[in-house]
Design a protein around this motif. Structure first.
Motif, mmCIF file in Angstrom:
data_model
loop_
_atom_site.group_PDB
_atom_site.id
_atom_site.type_symbol
_atom_site.label_atom_id
_atom_site.label_comp_id
_atom_site.label_asym_id
_atom_site.label_seq_id
_atom_site.Cartn_x
_atom_site.Cartn_y
_atom_site.Cartn_z
ATOM 1 N N UNK A 168 0.837 -1.195 0.000
ATOM 2 C CA UNK A 168 0.000 0.000 0.000
ATOM 3 C C UNK A 168 0.875 1.249 0.000
ATOM 4 N N UNK A 169 0.512 2.220 -0.817
ATOM 5 C CA UNK A 169 1.214 3.501 -0.800
ATOM 6 C C UNK A 169 0.591 4.338 0.315
ATOM 7 N N UNK A 170 1.445 4.849 1.213
ATOM 8 C CA UNK A 170 0.989 5.601 2.380
ATOM 9 C C UNK A 170 1.432 7.053 2.279
ATOM 10 N N UNK A 171 0.666 7.946 2.885
ATOM 11 C CA UNK A 171 1.078 9.341 3.021
ATOM 12 C C UNK A 171 1.458 9.536 4.479
ATOM 13 N N UNK A 172 2.665 10.026 4.716
ATOM 14 C CA UNK A 172 3.151 10.210 6.082
ATOM 15 C C UNK A 172 2.664 11.568 6.603
ATOM 16 N N UNK A 173 2.104 11.567 7.809
ATOM 17 C CA UNK A 173 1.487 12.773 8.365
ATOM 18 C C UNK A 173 2.359 13.550 9.339
ATOM 19 N N UNK A 174 3.368 12.925 9.907
ATOM 20 C CA UNK A 174 4.163 13.605 10.926
ATOM 21 C C UNK A 174 5.634 13.260 10.778
ATOM 22 N N UNK A 175 6.469 14.076 11.383
ATOM 23 C CA UNK A 175 7.892 13.801 11.382
ATOM 24 C C UNK A 175 8.609 14.450 10.209
ATOM 25 N N UNK A 176 9.830 14.040 10.040
ATOM 26 C CA UNK A 176 10.692 14.646 9.036
ATOM 27 C C UNK A 176 10.160 14.492 7.614
ATOM 28 N N UNK A 177 9.466 13.404 7.344
ATOM 29 C CA UNK A 177 8.997 13.124 5.979
ATOM 30 C C UNK A 177 7.505 13.381 5.800
ATOM 31 N N UNK A 178 6.918 14.254 6.613
ATOM 32 C CA UNK A 178 5.472 14.498 6.515
ATOM 33 C C UNK A 178 5.110 15.026 5.129
ATOM 34 N N UNK A 179 3.990 14.530 4.627
ATOM 35 C CA UNK A 179 3.518 14.937 3.314
ATOM 36 C C UNK A 179 4.079 14.114 2.176
ATOM 37 N N UNK A 180 5.007 13.216 2.476
ATOM 38 C CA UNK A 180 5.605 12.391 1.420
ATOM 39 C C UNK A 180 4.910 11.035 1.353
ATOM 40 N N UNK A 181 5.003 10.431 0.188
ATOM 41 C CA UNK A 181 4.416 9.103 -0.014
ATOM 42 C C UNK A 181 5.495 8.036 0.107
ATOM 43 N N UNK A 182 5.130 6.929 0.712
ATOM 44 C CA UNK A 182 6.047 5.807 0.878
ATOM 45 C C UNK A 182 5.270 4.513 0.703
ATOM 46 N N UNK A 183 6.004 3.432 0.484
ATOM 47 C CA UNK A 183 5.384 2.120 0.286
ATOM 48 C C UNK A 183 5.509 1.313 1.574
#
Length: 131
Positions: free
Chosen positions: A11-26
């Protein structure tokens, strides 16, 4: 801990908090501690192999076939920090020597191995661009 129904391997996730907030990850897998193992991949958006609490991500409907990515060797122990024996924390703090975290060769090798397979999988999905 139970993982949300919308979150599973690939699943592709959108990160909401931390250094990578707003980025998509798998999402690569759910770890025994209840955290999710994710990666950007690092080559595309700079997100390394990381553990993330599922409360801090939003699942998208986009899926990536990550069956070829071997993450069986990666567990919570993989992310354990090395013990620093010696001075107590207060003395260390006032010394002012801020040493940057050194990424171990084991982590670099694991990141390269996962990225190689994950990049191929991401490029096969329409609307997800590779570098």
């Amino acid at each position: 801990t139970k993982v949300r129904e919308s979150i599973y391997t690939g699943t592709v996730l959108i990160i909401l908090a931390g250094r990578f907030r707003g980025k998509r990850a798998v999402c690569l897998k759910a770890l025994p501690s209840g955290l999710l193992l994710i990666s950007g991949p690092y080559k595309i958006n700079g997100i390394p192999l990381r553990r993330v609490n599922q409360a801090y991500v939003i699942a998208t409907s986009t899926k990536v076939n990550v069956s070829g990515v071997d993450v069986s060797a990666i567990s919570d122990e993989f992310f354990a920090r090395a013990e620093t024996a010696g001075k107590d924390a207060e003395e260390e703090f006032f010394e002012g020597e801020n040493k940057a975290a050194i990424v171990s060769d084991e982590r670099k090798a694991a990141q390269k191995a996962v990225d190689a397979k994950l990049l191929k999988a991401v490029e096969k999905v329409p609307m997800l661009k590779g570098s």
